[in-house]
Design a protein around this motif. Structure first.
Motif, mmCIF file in Angstrom:
data_model
loop_
_atom_site.group_PDB
_atom_site.id
_atom_site.type_symbol
_atom_site.label_atom_id
_atom_site.label_comp_id
_atom_site.label_asym_id
_atom_site.label_seq_id
_atom_site.Cartn_x
_atom_site.Cartn_y
_atom_site.Cartn_z
ATOM 1 N N GLY A 250 0.793 -1.212 0.000
ATOM 2 C CA GLY A 250 0.000 0.000 0.000
ATOM 3 C C GLY A 250 0.830 1.269 0.000
ATOM 4 N N GLN A 251 2.123 1.155 0.249
ATOM 5 C CA GLN A 251 2.992 2.318 0.214
ATOM 6 C C GLN A 251 3.520 2.521 -1.202
ATOM 7 N N ARG A 252 4.018 3.706 -1.463
ATOM 8 C CA ARG A 252 4.603 3.984 -2.780
ATOM 9 C C ARG A 252 6.003 3.381 -2.833
ATOM 10 N N VAL A 253 6.155 2.369 -3.691
ATOM 11 C CA VAL A 253 7.438 1.687 -3.806
ATOM 12 C C VAL A 253 7.756 1.425 -5.273
ATOM 13 N N ALA A 254 9.016 1.170 -5.525
ATOM 14 C CA ALA A 254 9.467 0.667 -6.824
ATOM 15 C C ALA A 254 10.157 -0.661 -6.536
ATOM 16 N N VAL A 255 9.885 -1.651 -7.393
ATOM 17 C CA VAL A 255 10.472 -2.981 -7.209
ATOM 18 C C VAL A 255 11.259 -3.336 -8.464
ATOM 19 N N GLU A 256 12.479 -3.787 -8.237
ATOM 20 C CA GLU A 256 13.369 -4.213 -9.323
ATOM 21 C C GLU A 256 13.761 -5.655 -9.038
ATOM 22 N N ILE A 257 13.621 -6.515 -10.046
ATOM 23 C CA ILE A 257 14.056 -7.906 -9.921
ATOM 24 C C ILE A 257 15.109 -8.154 -10.992
ATOM 25 N N ASN A 258 16.275 -8.581 -10.550
ATOM 26 C CA ASN A 258 17.393 -8.862 -11.453
ATOM 27 C C ASN A 258 17.650 -7.695 -12.406
ATOM 28 N N ARG B 225 11.416 2.629 -1.306
ATOM 29 C CA ARG B 225 10.236 3.358 -0.847
ATOM 30 C C ARG B 225 10.398 4.824 -1.153
ATOM 31 N N PHE B 226 9.300 5.456 -1.569
ATOM 32 C CA PHE B 226 9.308 6.888 -1.839
ATOM 33 C C PHE B 226 8.845 7.612 -0.588
ATOM 34 N N VAL B 227 9.614 8.621 -0.195
ATOM 35 C CA VAL B 227 9.316 9.374 1.004
ATOM 36 C C VAL B 227 9.165 10.847 0.617
ATOM 37 N N GLY B 228 8.069 11.434 1.054
ATOM 38 C CA GLY B 228 7.851 12.854 0.781
ATOM 39 C C GLY B 228 8.640 13.712 1.754
ATOM 40 N N GLY B 229 8.818 14.906 1.395
ATOM 41 C CA GLY B 229 9.536 15.830 2.287
ATOM 42 C C GLY B 229 9.884 17.096 1.546
#
Length: 64
Positions: A27-35, A59-63
Motif C-alpha cells: 500500500g505504500q509507494r514503492v518501486a520494485v526491481e528484480i534482477n 520506498r518513496f518518502v515525501g519531504g
C-alpha cells in the motif's frame, strides 16, 4: 532463497504483492526491481519470485 535489499530471505514462490505484505510495506509507494529490471505495479500480483532472484525495493518518502 531470494536476495532482497541485500538480505537472503525465503521468499521464492511468492508474488511481489505477497513479498511486500510480508515486509509490511504493501500500500505504500514503492518501486520494485528484480534482477535489474523494474517490475510494473500492474504485474505485482502475477510476478513470482524465483530462487536466486535479486530484488531491490525502494520506498518513496515525501519531504521538503
Amino acid at each position: 532463497m531470494v536476495k532482497i535489499n541485500g538480505e537472503l530471505l525465503e521468499r521464492d514462490g511468492k508474488t511481489v504483492t505477497e513479498m511486500l505484505a510480508d515486509m509490511e510495506i504493501s500500500g505504500q509507494r514503492v518501486a520494485v526491481e528484480i534482477n535489474e529490471e523494474i517490475v510494473p505495479k500492474a504485474k505485482y500480483d502475477e510476478t513470482i519470485l524465483k530462487d536466486g532472484d535479486r530484488v531491490e525495493v525502494v520506498r518513496f518518502v515525501g519531504g521538503g
